[in-house]
Structure formats: structure tokens, C-alpha cells
Motif scaffolding. Sequence first.
Motif, short mmCIF file in Angstrom:
data_model
loop_
_atom_site.label_atom_id
_atom_site.label_comp_id
_atom_site.label_asym_id
_atom_site.label_seq_id
_atom_site.Cartn_x
_atom_site.Cartn_y
_atom_site.Cartn_z
N MET A 27 0.84 -1.20 0.00
CA MET A 27 0.00 0.00 0.00
C MET A 27 0.88 1.26 0.00
O MET A 27 1.77 1.41 0.82
N GLU A 28 0.62 2.15 -0.94
CA GLU A 28 1.39 3.39 -1.03
C GLU A 28 0.47 4.59 -0.80
O GLU A 28 -0.72 4.55 -1.14
N PHE A 29 1.06 5.60 -0.22
CA PHE A 29 0.27 6.81 0.04
C PHE A 29 0.93 8.02 -0.61
O PHE A 29 2.15 8.10 -0.73
N CYS A 30 0.10 8.95 -1.01
CA CYS A 30 0.56 10.14 -1.71
C CYS A 30 1.42 11.00 -0.80
O CYS A 30 1.11 11.20 0.38
N LYS A 31 2.52 11.49 -1.38
CA LYS A 31 3.41 12.36 -0.60
C LYS A 31 2.81 13.74 -0.38
O LYS A 31 3.17 14.45 0.54
N LYS A 32 1.90 14.11 -1.24
CA LYS A 32 1.30 15.44 -1.12
C LYS A 32 0.13 15.47 -0.14
O LYS A 32 0.06 16.31 0.73
N CYS A 33 -0.79 14.49 -0.35
CA CYS A 33 -2.03 14.57 0.43
C CYS A 33 -2.28 13.33 1.28
O CYS A 33 -3.31 13.23 1.92
N GLY A 58 -3.10 10.61 0.32
CA GLY A 58 -4.19 9.81 -0.22
C GLY A 58 -3.68 8.45 -0.70
O GLY A 58 -2.47 8.21 -0.81
N LEU A 59 -4.63 7.59 -0.96
CA LEU A 59 -4.28 6.24 -1.39
C LEU A 59 -3.80 6.24 -2.84
O LEU A 59 -4.42 6.84 -3.70
N MET A 60 -2.65 5.58 -3.05
CA MET A 60 -2.08 5.49 -4.39
C MET A 60 -2.49 4.17 -5.03
O MET A 60 -2.49 3.11 -4.42
N LYS A 61 -2.84 4.27 -6.30
CA LYS A 61 -3.15 3.05 -7.04
C LYS A 61 -2.27 2.96 -8.28
O LYS A 61 -1.92 3.96 -8.89
N TYR A 62 -1.92 1.74 -8.62
CA TYR A 62 -1.09 1.54 -9.81
C TYR A 62 -1.91 1.81 -11.07
O TYR A 62 -3.01 1.30 -11.25
N GLU A 63 -1.33 2.66 -11.88
CA GLU A 63 -1.93 2.92 -13.18
C GLU A 63 -0.82 2.73 -14.20
O GLU A 63 0.15 3.49 -14.23
N LYS A 68 -0.60 6.41 -8.99
CA LYS A 68 -1.39 7.62 -9.13
C LYS A 68 -2.30 7.77 -7.91
O LYS A 68 -2.96 6.83 -7.48
N CYS A 69 -2.28 8.97 -7.37
CA CYS A 69 -3.08 9.24 -6.19
C CYS A 69 -4.56 9.26 -6.55
O CYS A 69 -4.97 9.92 -7.51
N GLU A 108 6.56 7.54 -9.46
CA GLU A 108 7.11 6.33 -10.03
C GLU A 108 6.80 5.14 -9.13
O GLU A 108 6.96 5.21 -7.91
N GLY A 109 6.32 4.09 -9.71
CA GLY A 109 6.00 2.91 -8.93
C GLY A 109 7.26 2.19 -8.46
O GLY A 109 8.27 2.17 -9.13
N LYS A 110 7.17 1.66 -7.26
CA LYS A 110 8.32 0.91 -6.74
C LYS A 110 8.49 -0.42 -7.45
O LYS A 110 9.57 -0.90 -7.66
N ILE A 111 7.35 -0.99 -7.74
CA ILE A 111 7.40 -2.28 -8.41
C ILE A 111 7.32 -2.06 -9.91
O ILE A 111 6.30 -1.61 -10.44
N ALA A 112 8.43 -2.27 -10.54
CA ALA A 112 8.45 -2.14 -11.99
C ALA A 112 7.93 -3.42 -12.62
O ALA A 112 8.34 -4.51 -12.26
N ALA A 113 7.02 -3.21 -13.51
CA ALA A 113 6.42 -4.39 -14.13
C ALA A 113 7.37 -4.97 -15.17
O ALA A 113 7.45 -4.51 -16.29
#
Length: 104
Positions: free
Chosen positions: A1-7, A9-14, A19-20, A28-33
Amino acid sequence: MEFCKKCQGLMKYENDKLKCTNCGNVQEGKIAAKQKIKKPEKRGSGIIENDKNIFADYEHICEKCSYNKAQIIMRPPHISDEDDIVMLRCGKCGKSVHLEKKPM
Ligand SMILES: [Zn+2]
Ligand SMILES: [Zn+2]
């Protein structure tokens, strides 16, 4: 689970990026596909040897060039009055000879 550095908020992989869901901030996603695409293995099939007549699979020694394979050519009966309507054509030089007996 990742959270936005700005707000926060919950980050989802796009695609490959995070993306928040709250503010739309993209990180940038930590997990590179890294999906390895398997290449189909080429196997040695369908190789056609051009220097030989592929239809010449009947064992017959040519009297002209001594090549040992000939192509069987069936001729329609209406062309010839003879019963013998089977021809052997040399797979190398193309010399045609009558075949005494019909191949089974
Ligand atoms: Zn955010
Ligand atoms: Zn021949």
C-alpha cells in the motif's frame, strides 16, 4: 500500500506508475512491471531443399544420370492407348521413362 506524498491519499497503480486517487499526483512505482515476453522457439521445420525434387520419392535409378530417386507421374488414360500410364521422371535431370508396373 502506497500513500501520496502530497495529500497522503491512497495510491493506485496505473500502468507502471502510482497515481493518487485523491489528488491525481503521479509517482514512479516501486514495483516495476518486468514481464518477460517469451519468444516462440524456432524449430527446424519447414525447410525445403530446393536442389531436389521433393516429389521424387520413388526409388529408381536414372539411366541417364544415375540419380536414384524419381517422381511418379500418373497420366490420365485418355491420353494414351496403352495400359501403362505411369511415368517415372528423374528427380535430378528430369528424364522420363515408362514404369513397367504400377506402384502400389
Ligand atoms: Zn495525493
Ligand atoms: Zn536423371
